[in-house]
Scaffold this motif. Structure first.
Motif, short mmCIF file in Angstrom:
data_model
loop_
_atom_site.label_atom_id
_atom_site.label_comp_id
_atom_site.label_asym_id
_atom_site.label_seq_id
_atom_site.Cartn_x
_atom_site.Cartn_y
_atom_site.Cartn_z
N UNK A 213 -12.20 -10.65 2.29
CA UNK A 213 -10.63 -10.29 1.86
C UNK A 213 -9.49 -11.11 1.57
N UNK A 214 -9.07 -9.70 0.59
CA UNK A 214 -7.61 -9.92 -0.12
C UNK A 214 -6.64 -9.05 -0.21
N UNK A 215 -5.41 -9.23 0.15
CA UNK A 215 -4.38 -8.50 -0.73
C UNK A 215 -3.25 -8.74 -0.61
N UNK A 216 -2.62 -7.99 -1.33
CA UNK A 216 -1.07 -8.47 -1.88
C UNK A 216 -0.29 -7.40 -1.05
N UNK A 217 1.17 -8.55 -0.85
CA UNK A 217 2.10 -6.85 0.15
C UNK A 217 3.43 -7.48 -0.80
N UNK A 218 4.43 -5.97 -0.32
CA UNK A 218 5.72 -6.17 -0.74
C UNK A 218 6.49 -5.66 0.35
N UNK A 219 7.93 -6.44 0.16
CA UNK A 219 8.63 -5.65 1.19
C UNK A 219 8.87 -4.29 1.41
N UNK A 220 9.17 -3.39 2.20
CA UNK A 220 10.21 -1.86 1.92
C UNK A 220 11.49 -2.21 2.84
N UNK A 221 12.52 -1.84 1.85
CA UNK A 221 13.64 -2.13 2.89
C UNK A 221 14.62 -0.51 2.50
N UNK A 222 15.51 -0.49 3.97
CA UNK A 222 16.22 0.45 3.93
C UNK A 222 17.29 0.44 3.67
N UNK A 223 18.21 1.36 3.93
CA UNK A 223 19.24 1.58 2.97
C UNK A 223 20.70 0.57 3.22
N UNK A 224 20.30 -0.37 4.28
CA UNK A 224 21.25 -1.44 4.10
C UNK A 224 20.60 -2.62 3.74
N UNK A 225 19.53 -2.02 2.63
CA UNK A 225 19.02 -3.97 2.68
C UNK A 225 18.27 -4.69 3.59
N UNK A 226 17.58 -3.87 4.88
CA UNK A 226 16.69 -4.86 5.71
C UNK A 226 15.21 -4.74 5.17
N UNK A 228 12.16 -3.68 6.73
CA UNK A 228 11.57 -2.36 7.98
C UNK A 228 10.18 -2.02 7.95
N UNK A 229 9.43 -2.42 6.33
CA UNK A 229 8.09 -2.46 6.76
C UNK A 229 7.38 -3.17 6.04
N UNK A 230 6.23 -3.24 5.39
CA UNK A 230 5.58 -3.47 4.02
C UNK A 230 4.25 -2.37 3.52
N UNK A 231 3.82 -3.41 2.43
CA UNK A 231 3.32 -2.19 1.98
C UNK A 231 2.08 -3.27 1.45
N UNK A 232 1.18 -2.92 1.08
CA UNK A 232 0.05 -4.22 0.42
C UNK A 232 -1.43 -3.23 -0.35
N UNK A 233 -2.05 -3.77 -0.36
CA UNK A 233 -3.14 -3.31 -2.06
C UNK A 233 -4.20 -4.47 -1.43
N UNK A 234 -5.35 -3.63 -0.79
CA UNK A 234 -6.12 -4.72 -0.58
C UNK A 234 -7.64 -4.65 -0.95
N UNK A 235 -8.22 -5.70 -1.76
CA UNK A 235 -9.16 -5.93 -2.42
C UNK A 235 -10.72 -6.62 -1.45
N UNK A 236 -11.68 -6.66 -1.71
CA UNK A 236 -12.87 -6.89 -0.87
C UNK A 236 -13.87 -7.41 -1.87
N UNK A 237 -14.57 -8.87 -2.05
CA UNK A 237 -15.23 -9.71 -2.96
C UNK A 237 -16.09 -8.65 -3.34
#
Length: 269
Positions: A213-226, A228-237
């Motif tokens: 299992x491999x995945x790549x993730x990036x941050x999600x920010x709210x209006x203050x720049x904090x 607050x979440x992350x999203x990823x794409x998961x790939x299986x060999x």
């Protein structure tokens, strides 16, 4: 009996309200301060009519006037409305269509998670309609699933953006058990990896959670720049037997774009 100044425009349409909203919309990030003449040109009304609407909006708190320059800017009532609108948006509802589009575009499963102590909790998960989605990832993940943050791409993104004292406390509560063939079980190694994530803006999980299992993730920010979440794409060999670098090269751009789109919808600029 009140006089309808929108006669002939239809009972469900208010010209006065339309003009007032046009005036408010004439203010922007690049034009935050305007005089009567500026507003008049922007909304194509004569100055006396414009002034009447502006004076009403100012009296109600939607505009405010600088006593020295006599020019106007948006008032506190507009800020209150903006915050109320943002607070009424649930991140799941905002993100869901973006995540589905990303899953359909890439052909892989896309997830969103938030940090809860030393764990991540999945709050949204979308599968692609493409044929590759038939290859199920054996972890049986779903909305509500909880995993240790240190060995997941989304968890590492969320840990990387914590204040130093908070991060230390979270790592103190982490059991660095080996979950996959390449799990980072050393605190110093993880801390170095988190520093790199803060610099690059993405996290990669290369068989740290589970074999294949491999995945790549990036941050999600709210209006203050904090973050607050992350999203990823998961790939299986079993779906794509390639290197982690190739996975990142192909998926990083659409992932970043989607994370930025969700952040924008949450008010981040």
């Amino acid at each position: 009996m009140p006089i309808d100044d929108e006669a002939g425009s239809g009972a469900a349409f208010s010209q006065s309200l339309e003009r007032g909203l046009m005036i408010l919309s004439s203010f922007s990030e690049t034009r935050p301060v305007l005089g009567i003449a500026d507003i008049s040109r922007a909304v194509t009304l004569n100055k006396s009519t414009t002034y009447r609407y502006v004076a009403t909006l100012a009296r109600l708190g939607y505009l405010q006037q600088d006593p020295e320059t006599k020019k106007y800017s948006l008032g506190p009532k507009v800020v209150d409305l903006g915050f109320a609108a943002l607070n009424s948006l649930e991140i799941n509802r905002v993100a869901a269509p973006c995540l589905q589009s990303l899953a359909d575009e890439t052909g892989y499963t896309v997830s969103m998670a938030v940090l809860d102590g030393p764990d991540v909790v999945y709050v949204e998960r979308r599968r692609s309609g493409r044929a590759t989605s038939a290859f199920a990832i054996s972890l049986n993940l779903h909305v509500g699933s909880r995993l240790p943050a240190y060995c997941t791409s989304m968890g590492k993104v969320l840990l990387a953006h914590q204040e130093p004292a908070v991060l230390r406390a979270l790592l103190d509560r982490t059991d660095f058990a080996r979950r996959g063939p390449k799990t980072l079980t050393n605190r110093e190694q993880l801390t170095a990896a988190l520093a790199k994530i803060r610099q690059t803006g993405v996290a990669v999980n290369d068989e740290e959670l589970a074999a294949g299992l491999r995945s790549v993730a990036a941050p999600v920010r709210d209006r203050t720049g904090r973050v607050v979440a992350a999203i990823n794409i998961a790939v299986h060999l079993t779906v794509w037997a390639t290197t982690a670098d190739t996975v990142v090269a192909r998926l990083e751009r659409p992932l970043r774009h989607t994370a930025a789109e969700i952040s924008t919808r949450l008010g981040y600029r």
